[in-house]
Design a protein around this motif. Structure first.
Motif, mmCIF file in Angstrom:
data_model
loop_
_atom_site.group_PDB
_atom_site.id
_atom_site.type_symbol
_atom_site.label_atom_id
_atom_site.label_comp_id
_atom_site.label_asym_id
_atom_site.label_seq_id
_atom_site.Cartn_x
_atom_site.Cartn_y
_atom_site.Cartn_z
ATOM 1 N N ALA A 24 0.862 -1.187 0.000
ATOM 2 C CA ALA A 24 0.000 0.000 0.000
ATOM 3 C C ALA A 24 0.894 1.231 0.000
ATOM 4 N N MET A 25 0.793 2.020 -1.053
ATOM 5 C CA MET A 25 1.664 3.195 -1.192
ATOM 6 C C MET A 25 0.876 4.488 -1.034
ATOM 7 N N ALA A 26 1.552 5.472 -0.469
ATOM 8 C CA ALA A 26 0.964 6.801 -0.358
ATOM 9 C C ALA A 26 1.440 7.704 -1.487
ATOM 10 N N SER A 27 2.480 7.280 -2.175
ATOM 11 C CA SER A 27 3.149 8.167 -3.142
ATOM 12 C C SER A 27 3.317 7.472 -4.496
ATOM 13 N N ASN A 28 4.015 8.170 -5.391
ATOM 14 C CA ASN A 28 4.343 7.603 -6.702
ATOM 15 C C ASN A 28 5.729 6.951 -6.680
ATOM 16 N N ALA A 29 6.057 6.294 -5.578
ATOM 17 C CA ALA A 29 7.401 5.722 -5.446
ATOM 18 C C ALA A 29 7.692 4.678 -6.520
ATOM 19 N N ASP A 30 6.649 4.006 -7.020
ATOM 20 C CA ASP A 30 6.887 3.025 -8.076
ATOM 21 C C ASP A 30 7.406 3.708 -9.342
ATOM 22 N N ALA A 31 6.840 4.877 -9.654
ATOM 23 C CA ALA A 31 7.344 5.622 -10.826
ATOM 24 C C ALA A 31 8.746 6.167 -10.554
ATOM 25 N N VAL B 294 0.700 -1.478 -5.058
ATOM 26 C CA VAL B 294 1.684 -1.995 -6.014
ATOM 27 C C VAL B 294 1.918 -3.470 -5.708
ATOM 28 N N LEU B 295 1.844 -4.251 -6.753
ATOM 29 C CA LEU B 295 2.076 -5.691 -6.639
ATOM 30 C C LEU B 295 3.521 -6.005 -7.003
ATOM 31 N N VAL B 296 4.191 -6.784 -6.170
ATOM 32 C CA VAL B 296 5.551 -7.253 -6.461
ATOM 33 C C VAL B 296 5.501 -8.773 -6.554
ATOM 34 N N TRP B 297 6.134 -9.313 -7.565
ATOM 35 C CA TRP B 297 6.186 -10.769 -7.699
ATOM 36 C C TRP B 297 7.415 -11.138 -8.527
ATOM 37 N N ARG B 298 7.708 -12.407 -8.543
ATOM 38 C CA ARG B 298 8.845 -12.859 -9.370
ATOM 39 C C ARG B 298 8.336 -13.786 -10.469
ATOM 40 N N GLN B 299 8.769 -13.490 -11.680
ATOM 41 C CA GLN B 299 8.434 -14.345 -12.811
ATOM 42 C C GLN B 299 9.731 -15.006 -13.265
#
Lengths: 272, 238
Positions: B150-157, B176-181
């Motif tokens: 759960a993010m409050a900001s645009n940290a992913d960008a 934001v979803l994090v996973w490994r492919q």
């Protein structure tokens, strides 16, 4: 004469993974930091499996904490055992040091007093580790920066007693002998006198750096310096067939530089 | 207590406190004590720098090191590897940088990617096409290493923009979803409805009721599920 069964290797470090995975590097074995591969899966596990297809692998640990007075971490030993069973290592080694107590890990190799009590503790811990791993351990002499007043024997004497009590082997770090001798104002050649040479299976070569107060620090961030090469010649004359490797952990140069250093280690003793 | 255990506890307490002067009478060459004080603290800071590389880049070396030293002084490592060090560093940053929520969000993303990197390898995803799967009653779990942040900001960008282009922080709440492919960790920001359904499933709700509660259409859910299975993101709960 270099014994025909000597092996020469390098540590597996991230910038060189691709070359080792391709099997292109002319070494006899590869050493990895055990803890980096005591993981559940993903790239570390895949890299190690890929490298193992081309090279024998030595597992070198930094967190077994063989000197901890309260014993070893069974979960650590179980995970290391699983890793060792998976890759059938050339050696499993760790340091004559402790890294923490009561569940804390400083991630530094902390010094032990070379006392009878510490000898009993480390011997008991080595027994525990060798039983859990189902294979002998190699114990590495550390770089030290202080001596405890409680010490009643030298490091070589301490190591010889461990070998006698537990049947462990030794990984002799030539740079660490140089560093410790410098830091304690001792003659490095004299330090060799008490080493139980038949137990020595592996040698490390590395470069230290100079810290405050004139101490040498075991940083593994520079080429092997002349005094370590000179000491290496003396060590090789005393040791039997051993596995020799260049240990570089920081400021990692191109692989060709490390292979050039390894060529010096391979050279006949008179030229080394 | 043995003499060695007592010595080690004093030594360790001194390392954590950053002062081993109390042991000076026990040793020759007391200058060597400072080497260990420095090394133990430096190892933890280097571990954080390695585990939170984008956070370090965003904050800059001096600010990051100051925060890392402060965190290290109150947070001993309990793992055999520094790769595990910093599991609550993002929360620490959230408390210490309340006016810059993107810092904690970046750290949470760094940590999730690090965790996914060496997570257990996923099981093959063909379980979903096996006959007899009772989708209505099925309980799912996120695959090992997958997590919802759960993010409050645009940290992913910001994370994606580092180090090539500057980007201003902004308040953009979301998940934001994090996973490994295969071997590569990935992340993507989820639409709110998809995030809600995935979080409900991760919490253990059965698939049928979770879908009903989501308010999404069957077509939407089918599309999401196809992507989740393709990415190896969900597995049957054991």
């Amino acid at each position: 004469m270099i014994p025909p069964s000597c092996l020469f290797g390098l540590g597996l470090r991230r910038p060189h993974h691709a070359e080792f995975l391709a099997g292109r590097v002319k070494v006899d074995f590869v050493e990895v930091i055990s803890e980096n591969f005591m993981v559940d899966g993903g790239r570390p596990a895949a890299v190690l499996a890929g490298v193992r297809r081309h090279y024998p692998v030595a597992l070198h640990g930094v967190s077994m904490s063989l000197g901890t007075a309260t014993g070893l971490n069974p979960a650590y030993l179980a995970r290391l055992r699983a890793l060792a069973d998976a890759i059938d290592p050339l050696f499993v080694s760790d340091h004559l040091a402790w890294t923490g107590i009561d569940g804390v890990n400083s991630h530094d190799l902390l010094p032990l007093p070379y006392s009878e009590e510490a000898l009993a503790v480390v011997a008991r811990n080595i027994d525990q580790a060798q039983a859990a791993l189902g294979r002998p351990l190699l114990i590495e002499n550390p770089s030290t920066y202080l001596d405890f007043h409680a010490s009643c024997m030298g490091e070589g004497e301490f190591l010889a007693a461990l070998v006698a009590r537990t049947g462990c082997g030794l990984l002799l770090d030539v740079n660490n002998i140089h560093v410790s001798a410098h830091n304690h104002g001792r003659d490095p050649l004299a330090e060799l006198a008490a080493i139980p040479w038949p137990a020595v299976r592996q040698l490390h070569l590395a470069g230290p750096s100079r810290g405050h107060d004139g101490l040498l620090i075991d940083t593994h961030d520079s080429p092997v310096p002349a005094p370590v090469w000179a000491l290496y010649g003396e060590v090789r004359r005393r040791a039997g067939p051993v596995a020799v490797m260049i240990e570089r952990d920081d400021d990692i140069p191109p692989l060709t530089d490390l292979l050039d250093e390894l060529a010096l280690a391979r050279a006949p003793l008179a030229a080394a | 207590m043995s003499g060695l255990a007592a010595l080690q506890r004093r030594f360790q307490a001194g390392l954590i406190a950053g002062d081993l002067a109390g042991l000076a009478a026990e040793v020759r060459h007391s200058a060597g004590l400072a080497v260990h004080v420095h090394a133990a603290r430096a190892m933890l800071v280097e571990g954080l720098a390695d585990n939170f590389a984008k956070t370090l880049h965003w904050l800059g070396g001096d600010a990051f090191t100051a925060l890392a030293l402060d965190y290290a002084a109150i947070t001993p490592s309990g793992s055999w590897t520094l790769a595990d060090y910093g599991d609550d560093f993002a929360e620490y940053l959230r408390r210490h940088c309340p006016d810059a929520p993107e810092v904690a969000d970046l750290a949470a993303l760094d940590w999730a990617l690090r965790t996914a990197f060496a997570a257990t390898d996923p099981v093959p995803s063909d379980w979903a096409s096996a006959p007899g799967v009772d989708w209505e009653r099925l309980r799912l779990a996120l695959a090992p290493g997958a997590t919802l942040i759960a993010m409050a900001s645009n940290a992913d960008a910001i994370w994606q923009a580092i180090p090539d282009r500057p980007i201003a922080p902004a308040a953009t709440p979301g998940v934001v979803l994090v996973w490994r492919q295969r071997l590569e960790p990935h992340f993507r920001r989820l639409p709110a409805a998809e995030a809600g359904l995935l979080a409900a499933l991760a919490d253990g709700l059965r698939f049928g009721p979770a879908c009903d509660a989501s308010g999404a259409t069957s077509q939407q859910i089918g599309g999401w599920l196809q992507a989740w299975l393709s990415d190896g993101l969900v597995v049957p709960r054991a």
